[in-house]
Design a protein around this motif. Sequence first.
Motif, PDB file in Angstrom:
ATOM      1  N   TRP A  28       0.869  -1.175   0.000  1.00 30.23           N
ATOM      2  CA  TRP A  28       0.000   0.000   0.000  1.00 30.23           C
ATOM      3  C   TRP A  28       0.904   1.222   0.000  1.00 30.23           C
ATOM      4  CZ3 TRP A  28      -1.654   2.478   5.110  1.00 30.23           C
ATOM      5  CH2 TRP A  28      -2.317   3.681   4.865  1.00 30.23           C
ATOM      6  N   CYS A  29       0.728   2.064  -0.989  1.00 28.80           N
ATOM      7  CA  CYS A  29       1.540   3.269  -1.131  1.00 28.80           C
ATOM      8  C   CYS A  29       0.645   4.492  -0.954  1.00 28.80           C
ATOM      9  CB  CYS A  29       2.224   3.306  -2.499  1.00 28.80           C
ATOM     10  SG  CYS A  29       3.143   4.829  -2.828  1.00 28.80           S
ATOM     11  N   ARG A  30       1.003   5.340   0.008  1.00 28.81           N
ATOM     12  CA  ARG A  30       0.269   6.589   0.217  1.00 28.81           C
ATOM     13  C   ARG A  30       1.208   7.756  -0.089  1.00 28.81           C
ATOM     14  NH1 ARG A  30      -3.331   8.133   5.429  1.00 28.81           N
ATOM     15  NH2 ARG A  30      -4.882   7.154   4.083  1.00 28.81           N
ATOM     16  N   ILE A  72      -2.884  10.535  -2.453  1.00 25.91           N
ATOM     17  CA  ILE A  72      -3.199   9.491  -3.426  1.00 25.91           C
ATOM     18  C   ILE A  72      -2.822   8.154  -2.801  1.00 25.91           C
ATOM     19  CG2 ILE A  72      -2.688   8.532  -5.709  1.00 25.91           C
ATOM     20  CD1 ILE A  72      -1.983  11.335  -6.650  1.00 25.91           C
ATOM     21  N   ASN A  73      -3.750   7.202  -2.781  1.00 21.52           N
ATOM     22  CA  ASN A  73      -3.509   5.867  -2.244  1.00 21.52           C
ATOM     23  C   ASN A  73      -3.484   4.848  -3.380  1.00 21.52           C
ATOM     24  OD1 ASN A  73      -3.619   6.146   0.826  1.00 21.52           O
ATOM     25  ND2 ASN A  73      -5.508   7.185   0.213  1.00 21.52           N
ATOM     26  N   GLU A 173     -11.955   5.624   1.888  1.00 19.66           N
ATOM     27  CA  GLU A 173     -12.750   4.758   2.746  1.00 19.66           C
ATOM     28  C   GLU A 173     -12.084   3.396   2.939  1.00 19.66           C
ATOM     29  OE1 GLU A 173     -13.897   6.434   0.168  1.00 19.66           O
ATOM     30  OE2 GLU A 173     -15.088   7.968   1.200  1.00 19.66           O
ATOM     31  N   VAL A 174     -11.423   2.907   1.886  1.00 16.98           N
ATOM     32  CA  VAL A 174     -10.767   1.601   1.967  1.00 16.98           C
ATOM     33  C   VAL A 174      -9.575   1.641   2.916  1.00 16.98           C
ATOM     34  CG1 VAL A 174      -9.449  -0.109   0.652  1.00 16.98           C
ATOM     35  CG2 VAL A 174     -11.546   0.863  -0.307  1.00 16.98           C
ATOM     36  N   ILE A 178      -6.983   0.637   7.674  1.00 17.09           N
ATOM     37  CA  ILE A 178      -5.618   0.142   7.833  1.00 17.09           C
ATOM     38  C   ILE A 178      -4.919   0.957   8.924  1.00 17.09           C
ATOM     39  CG2 ILE A 178      -3.437  -0.312   6.670  1.00 17.09           C
ATOM     40  CD1 ILE A 178      -4.925  -0.348   4.028  1.00 17.09           C
ATOM     41  N   HIS A 179      -4.514   0.273   9.982  1.00 18.96           N
ATOM     42  CA  HIS A 179      -3.877   0.966  11.100  1.00 18.96           C
ATOM     43  C   HIS A 179      -2.567   0.285  11.476  1.00 18.96           C
ATOM     44  CE1 HIS A 179      -7.320   3.567  11.851  1.00 18.96           C
ATOM     45  NE2 HIS A 179      -8.121   2.505  11.750  1.00 18.96           N
ATOM     46  N   GLN A 180      -1.623   1.089  11.905  1.00 23.24           N
ATOM     47  CA  GLN A 180      -0.348   0.576  12.378  1.00 23.24           C
ATOM     48  C   GLN A 180      -0.568  -0.208  13.676  1.00 23.24           C
ATOM     49  OE1 GLN A 180       2.478   3.605  11.830  1.00 23.24           O
ATOM     50  NE2 GLN A 180       4.220   2.477  12.617  1.00 23.24           N
TER      51      GLN A 180
END
Length: 351
Positions: A28-30, A72-73, A173-174, A178-180
């Motif tokens: 996953w790239c943010r 951008i995700n 929303e997706v 996702i949390h550390q």
Amino acid sequence: MRFKSQIKNVNLFAKFCASLASLGQIAWCRLNDDDVQFTIIPDKGSQVWSVLKPETVFETYVLQSASPKNTINLEVPIQALSRALKSAHGSTSAQIRLTKKDNVPMLSLTIVINSLSSGNSLVAAPSMKRAGGAPGEFDFNDDMLDATFVEGGPRERETIITQDIPVKVLSMEVVERIHQPRTQEPDVNICLPPLAQIKTISDRFTKLAVATTKGSSSANPRLELSANMHGSLKISVRTDALNITSRWIGLVNPELDPAHFPDGSQGVRDHPSTRMKELGGPDGENEAGWSKVRIDAKDWSRVLSVGRVSAKVIACFINEGGLVLYVYLPNDENGSEDESCLTYYISSFSV
């Protein structure tokens, strides 16, 4: 939605992506105005959460979207990106941008390679005539040029290569789910020796463990890592036929910063690592002063591949709970106070 950047440090970026690719296939790239994040969350094994300052790898950084901070995700096949970056080794320049082909989002990597080519060159040589027949006098006639092949030296040749990596654009929303991982405060903080050195010993221990447990129905070999607050680190492996340990001494235990605690110096005094330091001693004989974790040997070997991109790694031991590695990347050759960081979360097995 727009993303375009000139890659400043292709070699570092390639090694960084290769270390991620060893842990999983999808990242996953943010991207946002403040930083670049890459996250790997495999079904099994260690997680990695990385936060890079754009200037660590990018020379220019153009970002635009309708989300806050131009976020951008992307879902990126990190192994494909790693392979593409390897082909950019030795390139004159490399550019990466988000584009779309046949309605499919792509990360497009364009690299320019300059090379020297050899061979003959076609040059025009002027025809010379004697002027009036006088000895030693020549007339250069512009209307009479003879094209002649002459031996030419090497010439610079430019090659442009473009590689497209299909990606998915993820909605806010997706990714909100996702949390550390949340962890307890560590019992021991210690600066690790060179990871290449640790990897050599760990891999050797793993091979010995496998060799002595052939035919066994047990799972993959597990290594025991332990450390104390007096600069010592141990790696051990135990089987029915084997019990070996390697130990480092004289390592650095980073000091806690009171500014990071709501109650300042009192928070440092109450921290588990402070109490652990009081339990142990420089000789390391008191077992109560050691924090231990048991980790999958093969997964640990993959994690250690990050040693190719950094020399500064701090390990945080949560006794019998897990291991957190902080891998720091300086922003420039001079070393910046504001460093990029990769965080690895490695679970511990019970006895």
